[in-house]
Design a protein around this motif. Sequence first.
Motif, short mmCIF file in Angstrom:
data_model
loop_
_atom_site.label_atom_id
_atom_site.label_comp_id
_atom_site.label_asym_id
_atom_site.label_seq_id
_atom_site.Cartn_x
_atom_site.Cartn_y
_atom_site.Cartn_z
N UNK A 91 0.83 -1.21 0.00
CA UNK A 91 0.00 0.00 0.00
C UNK A 91 0.86 1.26 0.00
N UNK A 92 1.93 1.24 0.78
CA UNK A 92 2.78 2.42 0.88
C UNK A 92 3.48 2.76 -0.43
N UNK A 93 3.64 1.78 -1.32
CA UNK A 93 4.22 2.08 -2.64
C UNK A 93 3.33 3.08 -3.39
N UNK A 94 2.03 2.85 -3.34
CA UNK A 94 1.10 3.70 -4.08
C UNK A 94 0.86 5.01 -3.34
N UNK A 95 0.94 4.95 -2.01
CA UNK A 95 0.89 6.18 -1.22
C UNK A 95 2.06 7.08 -1.60
N UNK A 96 3.26 6.48 -1.68
CA UNK A 96 4.46 7.25 -2.02
C UNK A 96 4.39 7.80 -3.44
N UNK A 97 3.93 6.98 -4.39
CA UNK A 97 3.80 7.45 -5.77
C UNK A 97 2.92 8.69 -5.84
N UNK A 98 1.83 8.65 -5.10
CA UNK A 98 0.87 9.75 -5.14
C UNK A 98 1.44 11.00 -4.48
N UNK A 99 2.11 10.83 -3.35
CA UNK A 99 2.72 11.98 -2.68
C UNK A 99 3.72 12.68 -3.60
N UNK A 213 -7.49 8.75 -0.52
CA UNK A 213 -7.79 7.50 -1.21
C UNK A 213 -8.10 7.77 -2.68
N UNK A 214 -8.89 8.80 -2.95
CA UNK A 214 -9.19 9.15 -4.33
C UNK A 214 -7.95 9.60 -5.08
N UNK A 215 -7.08 10.35 -4.41
CA UNK A 215 -5.84 10.79 -5.05
C UNK A 215 -4.97 9.60 -5.42
N UNK A 216 -4.94 8.58 -4.57
CA UNK A 216 -4.14 7.39 -4.86
C UNK A 216 -4.72 6.64 -6.05
N UNK A 217 -6.04 6.61 -6.17
CA UNK A 217 -6.64 5.99 -7.36
C UNK A 217 -6.20 6.73 -8.63
N UNK A 219 -3.44 8.88 -9.02
CA UNK A 219 -2.02 9.12 -9.26
C UNK A 219 -1.09 8.10 -8.60
N UNK A 220 -1.64 6.95 -8.21
CA UNK A 220 -0.80 5.94 -7.59
C UNK A 220 -0.03 5.09 -8.57
N UNK A 221 -0.29 5.28 -9.87
CA UNK A 221 0.40 4.48 -10.88
C UNK A 221 -0.18 3.10 -11.04
N UNK A 222 -1.47 2.94 -10.74
CA UNK A 222 -2.11 1.63 -10.77
C UNK A 222 -2.55 1.22 -12.17
N UNK A 223 -2.99 2.17 -12.98
CA UNK A 223 -3.40 1.87 -14.36
C UNK A 223 -2.79 2.92 -15.27
N UNK A 224 -2.37 2.48 -16.45
CA UNK A 224 -1.78 3.41 -17.41
C UNK A 224 -2.85 4.25 -18.09
N UNK A 225 -3.93 3.62 -18.49
CA UNK A 225 -5.02 4.35 -19.14
C UNK A 225 -6.29 3.52 -19.05
N UNK A 226 -7.41 4.21 -19.09
CA UNK A 226 -8.71 3.55 -19.10
C UNK A 226 -9.59 4.28 -20.10
N UNK A 227 -10.43 3.55 -20.82
CA UNK A 227 -11.33 4.23 -21.76
C UNK A 227 -12.36 5.06 -21.01
#
Length: 568
Positions: A91-99, A213-217, A219-227
Motif C-alpha cells: 500500500x505504501x508504494x502507491x501512497x508514495x507514488x501519489x505523494x 484514497x481518491x488521489x491514490x486511485x 495518481x498511484x500508478x495503478x493503471x496506465x489508461x482507461x477508456x
Amino acid sequence: MNTNDAIFIFSLGPVQGFIAEARRLGDLDAGSRLLVKLATAAGVAIQNKGGSLIFPAKLGDDVPNKLVARVPADSVEAIAQTAQQVIQTEWQKYVSNTRQRMAANGPFTDNVWKTVWNRQVNSFWETYWAAAPENGDYHAAYDAASRAFDAAKRTRTFPQIEEGGVKDSLSGRRSALHTGDMKAQDYWAQVAKSPNITRAELRPGGRERLDAIGAIKRWGGLVKSSPSVSLIAAADFMAAAKKEKSALAMYRDIVEKSPLGDYLFPVSSDVDWPYGGDLFFLETLTPERLGDSYGLEQSDAGPLEVVRQNLRSLYRKVNSRPRPYYAIIALDGDGMGRMVNNCRTEGEHQSLSQNIIAFAGKVRPLVEKHLGHTVYAGGDDVLALAPLSTALPLAQELAVEFHNVVGGTASAGIAAAHRLYPLSATLRAAREAERQAKQVTGKATLCVRVLKRSGETVDARTTWAAMDDTFKQLVNLFQNQAISSKMAYAAVEVAYALPFADESFESELRRQLRRHRHPTKWTESEDAWAATLRTWAEHLPDRPPDKKTAELGRWLTLARFVAQGGAE
C-alpha cells in the motif's frame, strides 16, 4: 496432509464500496487493481511462510480478496501478522507514488494537509482472519474456520472515524484534502491548474475534490489508461469506423488540426483513435461543452463547424451514428457458499478453485469480443462495461460459460444509462439489479434496470432459461423493422387489458403481430411468435399470475429501446 496444520482464512476490505467510489472508469480500474495487488502480496506472504493456497488454487491476474490456505498450526498468528504487514508495505508504494506526483504539481502542503492525509492512508484497510486445526478432517476444519471468520467480521475492531469539513467527490464521506490557508475547493482548483494534470485526471475549478484514497486511485500508478464511458457507449460505432480507416483518419486529422487539437489528451493506446469517445457525438462539439470538458475557449464557431461537418461525413461513411447508452454488468455465481461447503476434502475445494480460475480466464476475451471493458473478474464475481447493443448477449454468454466451467449457475444485474449519467449512480443501479436477480427462487436470473434520460426507470427480470434467445431475436426484428416499434407499446396495452398469460393473451398478441409486421421484411410465423411470448410470460419468475404479462411488456419495450440505441 499434516495433522499439525490449520485451515487459515484471510480477507482484505473494504471491497465493493471501495471500488464503487468512482467518477470515471479509471477510478473503477484503479480500485480493482489495487485490491488485486494487495491480495496478491498477502497470498505470496502466506506461501513464503510455509502456507499452501487452497482458494485461489494459484495466484493470477484477478486474485480475490478472500484467501484460504493450509498453514502450519503453530505459525497461524505469525502468518496473519506477516500478511497484514506486506499489505501495508505494498500500500505504501502507491501512497508514495501519489505523494510524489502531488508534491510536483500541487500547492505547498502544511500540517493540516498532512494530518488529513495520514489519518486517511493509515486507517483505511481492514483485515480479518481465522483458523482452525485440521486434525485429519478438512471439512470440519474449514467449517470451524469459516464460523470463526464470520464472527471476527461481525466483531468490528476497526475504529469508525468521523471526518468533518468539505467531503471528497468520490466517496462523499471523507474529508477532501486541503491546507490551513486554502479551502478544499481552492486547493483542488490550484492542483487542476498544473500543466501536468489533464482534465482526464481532474476536473478544473475545484469541481472535483479528492481525499487521500481518491488521489491514490488517480495518481498511484495503478493503471496506465482507461477508456472513457463515452468510448464504451460508442464502441460498436468505433468498431465500424475502424473498417473505414481513411474516413476515421481524416476525422482524426481534422480534430487534431482544429483549435481543439492543443487541448486533446489520450485516454487509451488505440492507434486509430486514442481520444475520448465523446468526440464522436455532435453534442460535444459546441463551445459550451468543449469549454467544460477540454478547457477550450472558442468564440468563433467556424472551425468547430468544420469538425462537425467531418463528423457527419464519418457518420455517412460508416452508415450509422454512435449510441449514447452503455451498460454495467455485475455477474455473480449462485450459491457459491453452498458449493464450497459441499467440498468434503481439500482436493475438492482446490478443484472448485481451479474451475473458478478457469472461468475467470475466459471473462476478458468474452468481454472484448463484445466490445466491452472488464473491471475485474475475481473468482465468481465479474464487473464489466459494454455498449448497450452487446450487454445482454455478453451477460448471457458469461452465465453459460460459468455453468460450463464451474458447474453452477450465475445471475446478473445490468444497468443501462446515458453516457453523461453519473457513473457511481449507474454502478449502484447495476448492484441493485444484481440483488434483485439474486432474490429469485432458484436464481440463474437476469435483472435489467434502464435509467432513461427522461428520468424514467424500467426494471425487468427473467430467468436465463425462460428468455433463451427470444430477447436477442426481438431486438433483431425491431432493428430490421420487421415489426414496428409500436408493437412494444401494443404489448404493454395488451398486458393492461389481459393480465394473465392465457389463450386470450396469446390470441391478442397474434393479432397485434399481424397488425404491426412489415409487409415484406417480416418472414416469421405470427402463431409461433405469439406462443413463444406467452410461454416466456408464463415462466417469468416470482411474479403473481396477473403480473406476468406486464413484465413481458417491459421486456418488449427494452428490446425496442436496445434496437433503437436508447432512443426515447
